[in-house]
Design an enzyme around this catalytic site. Structure first.
Site, PDB file in Angstrom:
ATOM      1  N   LYS A 141       0.827  -1.211   0.000  1.00 50.35           N
ATOM      2  CA  LYS A 141       0.000   0.000   0.000  1.00 50.35           C
ATOM      3  C   LYS A 141       0.860   1.259   0.000  1.00 50.35           C
ATOM      4  CE  LYS A 141      -2.491   2.707   3.448  1.00 50.35           C
ATOM      5  NZ  LYS A 141      -1.383   3.485   4.019  1.00 50.35           N
ATOM      6  N   ASN A 142       1.826   1.308   0.910  1.00 51.33           N
ATOM      7  CA  ASN A 142       2.574   2.555   1.062  1.00 51.33           C
ATOM      8  C   ASN A 142       3.497   2.838  -0.120  1.00 51.33           C
ATOM      9  OD1 ASN A 142       1.264   3.126   3.413  1.00 51.33           O
ATOM     10  ND2 ASN A 142       2.926   2.498   4.776  1.00 51.33           N
ATOM     11  N   ARG A 162      -3.962  10.251   3.868  1.00 53.72           N
ATOM     12  CA  ARG A 162      -2.715  10.895   4.207  1.00 53.72           C
ATOM     13  C   ARG A 162      -1.777  11.080   3.004  1.00 53.72           C
ATOM     14  NH1 ARG A 162      -1.306  14.214   7.768  1.00 53.72           N
ATOM     15  NH2 ARG A 162       0.935  14.307   7.955  1.00 53.72           N
ATOM     16  N   CYS A 184      -5.575   8.324   8.899  1.00 51.62           N
ATOM     17  CA  CYS A 184      -5.862   7.745  10.211  1.00 51.62           C
ATOM     18  C   CYS A 184      -5.466   8.709  11.315  1.00 51.62           C
ATOM     19  CB  CYS A 184      -5.057   6.454  10.387  1.00 51.62           C
ATOM     20  SG  CYS A 184      -5.710   5.071   9.467  1.00 51.62           S
ATOM     21  N   ARG A 230       0.084  15.010  13.027  1.00 50.15           N
ATOM     22  CA  ARG A 230       0.830  14.525  11.860  1.00 50.15           C
ATOM     23  C   ARG A 230       1.341  15.723  11.061  1.00 50.15           C
ATOM     24  NH1 ARG A 230      -1.918   9.080   9.464  1.00 50.15           N
ATOM     25  NH2 ARG A 230       0.223   8.754   8.836  1.00 50.15           N
ATOM     26  N   PRO A 231       2.363  16.404  11.601  1.00 56.78           N
ATOM     27  CA  PRO A 231       2.865  17.607  10.931  1.00 56.78           C
ATOM     28  C   PRO A 231       3.535  17.271   9.600  1.00 56.78           C
ATOM     29  CG  PRO A 231       4.308  17.002  12.759  1.00 56.78           C
ATOM     30  CD  PRO A 231       3.138  16.061  12.803  1.00 56.78           C
ATOM     31  N   ILE A 232       3.621  18.280   8.708  1.00 61.49           N
ATOM     32  CA  ILE A 232       4.357  18.054   7.459  1.00 61.49           C
ATOM     33  C   ILE A 232       5.434  19.140   7.266  1.00 61.49           C
ATOM     34  CG2 ILE A 232       2.544  16.721   6.283  1.00 61.49           C
ATOM     35  CD1 ILE A 232       1.966  19.271   4.661  1.00 61.49           C
ATOM     36  N   ASP A 233       5.944  19.620   8.394  1.00 58.99           N
ATOM     37  CA  ASP A 233       6.954  20.683   8.319  1.00 58.99           C
ATOM     38  C   ASP A 233       8.209  20.254   7.552  1.00 58.99           C
ATOM     39  OD1 ASP A 233       7.017  19.031  10.790  1.00 58.99           O
ATOM     40  OD2 ASP A 233       8.942  20.018  11.089  1.00 58.99           O
ATOM     41  N   GLN A 234       8.577  18.977   7.632  1.00 54.29           N
ATOM     42  CA  GLN A 234       9.795  18.533   6.935  1.00 54.29           C
ATOM     43  C   GLN A 234       9.585  18.487   5.417  1.00 54.29           C
ATOM     44  OE1 GLN A 234      12.812  18.043   8.665  1.00 54.29           O
ATOM     45  NE2 GLN A 234      11.489  19.003  10.186  1.00 54.29           N
ATOM     46  N   ASP A 286       3.582   0.329  12.180  1.00 57.88           N
ATOM     47  CA  ASP A 286       2.382  -0.214  11.528  1.00 57.88           C
ATOM     48  C   ASP A 286       2.131  -1.681  11.874  1.00 57.88           C
ATOM     49  OD1 ASP A 286       1.988   2.249  10.460  1.00 57.88           O
ATOM     50  OD2 ASP A 286       2.315   1.700   8.373  1.00 57.88           O
ATOM     51  N   ILE A 313       6.877   6.525  17.391  1.00 57.88           N
ATOM     52  CA  ILE A 313       6.605   7.294  16.161  1.00 57.88           C
ATOM     53  C   ILE A 313       5.341   8.155  16.297  1.00 57.88           C
ATOM     54  CG2 ILE A 313       6.320   7.179  13.636  1.00 57.88           C
ATOM     55  CD1 ILE A 313       8.887   5.769  14.369  1.00 57.88           C
ATOM     56  N   ARG A 373      -9.071   0.341   3.523  1.00 55.12           N
ATOM     57  CA  ARG A 373      -8.133   1.313   2.967  1.00 55.12           C
ATOM     58  C   ARG A 373      -6.806   0.660   2.610  1.00 55.12           C
ATOM     59  NH1 ARG A 373      -6.500   5.599   6.667  1.00 55.12           N
ATOM     60  NH2 ARG A 373      -4.959   5.521   5.023  1.00 55.12           N
TER      61      ARG A 373
HETATM   62  C1  UD1 Z   1       4.299   6.667   6.762  1.00 52.70           C
HETATM   63  C2  UD1 Z   1       3.333   5.561   6.481  1.00 52.70           C
HETATM   64  C3  UD1 Z   1       2.633   5.142   7.763  1.00 52.70           C
HETATM   65  C4  UD1 Z   1       3.652   4.803   8.838  1.00 52.70           C
HETATM   66  C5  UD1 Z   1       4.680   5.921   8.994  1.00 52.70           C
HETATM   67  C6  UD1 Z   1       5.835   5.558   9.926  1.00 52.70           C
HETATM   68  C7  UD1 Z   1       2.622   6.043   4.196  1.00 52.70           C
HETATM   69  C8  UD1 Z   1       1.531   6.494   3.307  1.00 52.70           C
HETATM   70  N1  UD1 Z   1       2.359   6.038   5.508  1.00 52.70           N
HETATM   71  O1  UD1 Z   1       3.531   7.767   7.245  1.00 52.70           O
HETATM   72  O2  UD1 Z   1       1.837   4.006   7.460  1.00 52.70           O
HETATM   73  O3  UD1 Z   1       2.963   4.657  10.071  1.00 52.70           O
HETATM   74  O4  UD1 Z   1       5.262   6.232   7.712  1.00 52.70           O
HETATM   75  O5  UD1 Z   1       6.500   4.430   9.460  1.00 52.70           O
HETATM   76  O6  UD1 Z   1       3.692   5.634   3.756  1.00 52.70           O
HETATM   77  N2  UD1 Z   1       6.960  14.106  11.226  1.00 52.70           N
HETATM   78  C9  UD1 Z   1       7.205  15.429  11.514  1.00 52.70           C
HETATM   79  N3  UD1 Z   1       7.237  16.308  10.476  1.00 52.70           N
HETATM   80  C10 UD1 Z   1       7.058  15.942   9.181  1.00 52.70           C
HETATM   81  C11 UD1 Z   1       6.809  14.581   8.902  1.00 52.70           C
HETATM   82  C12 UD1 Z   1       6.761  13.679   9.948  1.00 52.70           C
HETATM   83  O7  UD1 Z   1       7.360  15.816  12.664  1.00 52.70           O
HETATM   84  O8  UD1 Z   1       7.118  16.805   8.293  1.00 52.70           O
HETATM   85  C13 UD1 Z   1       6.922  13.118  12.330  1.00 52.70           C
HETATM   86  C14 UD1 Z   1       5.554  12.476  12.487  1.00 52.70           C
HETATM   87  O9  UD1 Z   1       4.716  13.227  13.331  1.00 52.70           O
HETATM   88  C15 UD1 Z   1       5.920  11.127  13.072  1.00 52.70           C
HETATM   89  C16 UD1 Z   1       7.276  10.812  12.445  1.00 52.70           C
HETATM   90  O10 UD1 Z   1       7.788  12.054  11.984  1.00 52.70           O
HETATM   91  O11 UD1 Z   1       6.096  11.239  14.467  1.00 52.70           O
HETATM   92  C17 UD1 Z   1       7.220   9.834  11.286  1.00 52.70           C
HETATM   93  O12 UD1 Z   1       6.309  10.297  10.304  1.00 52.70           O
HETATM   94  P1  UD1 Z   1       6.435   9.873   8.771  1.00 52.70           P
HETATM   95  O13 UD1 Z   1       7.529   8.882   8.598  1.00 52.70           O
HETATM   96  O14 UD1 Z   1       6.480  11.116   7.948  1.00 52.70           O
HETATM   97  O15 UD1 Z   1       5.049   9.170   8.535  1.00 52.70           O
HETATM   98  P2  UD1 Z   1       4.148   9.223   7.263  1.00 52.70           P
HETATM   99  O16 UD1 Z   1       5.002   9.376   6.027  1.00 52.70           O
HETATM  100  O17 UD1 Z   1       3.014  10.179   7.457  1.00 52.70           O
END
Ligand code: UD1
Length: 420
Positions: free
Chosen positions: A22-23, A93, A117, A122-126, A306, A328, A398
């Protein structure tokens, strides 16, 4: 509304074939936006996240033809829109990948804030930091994120946090950028390698995927045709491995990559289960109660978050007191309340849960709180005495293809039932 009705007390036995990841699929589909041509994607899991993604791509101008149950031909020659309706992206997501892909292809993207979910913040700052480093102007507001840049320029980006999504998104944005982009402290998950393999097979120049330094040498354009097969789903395979241990069963898990599951294998051996590596299959079996364990979720190659709820089911019936530390996500123990309704004794606080193992679980109505929690509750229903009704199964659909059929083939008594 649909639910699963499970009659329990089953030892799972037989063979199961794992679907495409899926991912990986939800990243490869937007990656096709970087191609001006037609490509065929095989081993695509037929799950609702993938179907929604296909609808979004069609909305943007792609033409998609499902040539088989798990194969599409996608024509991305004409992409005439860079704005994705909020109601479509809010459903899941991985819609954030549209930002990197559209920015890379068209120099502009407008995407609703990604849903998905509820696992806590679930920030996306990075992701944003990466796009800005490449030269984009990013705005967040009114439920949308927009990014713009005529000429993305390769640069060095250090990720403050290991993030799967941000690593892939920066790859997507930099494949067609001018010059070289280096991502330091990159995530190493198998599906990152798969996305890089897909793009490289289409003419991209991405090196080091699977290590923590990834270099992307920008290319002018990608090939206009190609065929790719999605990697097997590490998490689906791990789910069945843990289901074998929880049910004291014997399962051959076919079409998987055993080395992606090394950390799960190690834990299964530690708690008294058996694992045999058969090359592109794994056999997992157990005939005794699992032993207690301590688990900490970590980025790959650590124990995957996961698979944390599925491991939680195993530890709920283990001999002794186990501890899971979730490093995580903030809110990934909501499923423990549901397991407690089935007779488990789990205390969760913050990022730690303590499992006082009980001898057995008993059937109950339970509610999936997210995708993987849903899979865990099915496992719990299969090993419990009596009948379990699992609600909110749209979460499970999903990410798992034909999950009830796969469990039924292993001997489980599980039915999908419609309810008013
Ligand atoms: C992906 C997977 C999800 C899995 C997760 C961790 C997909 C579609 N989803 O989610 O199933 O649970 O990896 O293996 O592939 N974070 C920040 N800032 C950012 C991005 C992330 O602080 O900009 C933090 C998140 O809050 C979290 C950690 O980094 O604590 C890991 O997140 P991330 O690896 O980005 O998860 P996803 O890509 O959303």
């Amino acid at each position: 509304m649909e639910k699963f009705v499970i009659k329990g007390n089953t030892r799972l036995k037989g063979e199961v074939t794992i679907s495409g990841a899926k991912n990986a699929a939800v990243a490869i589909l937007p990656a096709t936006l970087l191609i001006k041509g037609v490509c065929r994607i095989d081993n695509l899991p037929n799950i609702s996240d993938v179907r929604i993604f296909c609808e979004i791509l069609e909305e943007l101008g792609a033409k998609i033809d499902w040539i088989k149950e798990n194969s599409i031909k996608i024509d991305t020659t004409n992409i005439d829109c860079t704005s994705v309706p909020i109601e479509m992206t809010s459903k899941f997501r991985a819609s954030y990948y549209l930002l990197g892909a559209l920015l890379g292809r068209c120099g502009s993207a407008e995407v609703g804030i990604p849903g998905g979910c509820n696992l806590g913040a679930r920030p996306i700052d990075q992701h944003i930091k990466g796009f800005e480093a490449l030269g984009a102007k990013v705005d967040v507001g009114q439920g949308k994120i927009s990014a713009k840049c005529k000429n993305l320029k390769g640069t060095s980006i250090y990720m403050d946090i290991v993030s799967v999504g941000a690593t892939i998104n920066i790859i997507l944005a930099s494949v067609l950028a001018d010059g070289t982009t280096t991502i330091d402290n990159a995530a190493k998950e198998p599906h990152i390698v798969d996305v890089a393999n897909f793009l490289n097979s289409m003419g991209a120049d991405i090196r080091g995927a699977g290590t923590d330094v990834i270099k992307i040498n920008g290319v002018k354009e990608l090939n206009t045709s190609g065929t790719y097969s999605v990697v097997p789903d590490q998490i689906e395979a791990g789910t069945f491995m843990l289901a074998a241990v929880a049910s004291r069963g014997d399962i051959i898990i076919k079409n998987c990559i055993p080395e992606h599951l090394d950390c799960v294998t190690a834990k299964i051996l530690e708690i008294g289960g058996n694992v045999e590596d058969l090359g592109d299959s794994i056999r997992v079996w157990s005939n005794k109660r699992p032993q207690k364990a301590t688990i900490k979720t970590l980025p790959y190659p650590g124990f995957p978050t996961d698979l944390q709820p599925q491991m939680g089911v195993v530890l709920s019936i283990a001999d002794g007191t186990s501890i899971i530390n979730e490093s995580i996500w903030e809110s990934r123990f909501q499923y423990t309340n549901e397991l407690n309704k089935m007779g488990a004794t789990i205390t969760a606080q913050g990022k730690t849960a303590v499992f006082e193992g009980v001898k057995s679980l008993s059937g109950s109505p339970v509610y999936a709180t997210d995708l993987r929690a849903g899979a865990a509750l099915i496992m719990a229903g299969i090993i419990a005495s009596g009948e379990t009704h699992v609600y909110n199964i749209e979460y499970i659909d999903r990410g798992y293809e034909q999950i009830e059929q796969k469990f039924r083939n292993l001997g489980a008594n599980i039915e999908r039932v419609s309810e008013e």
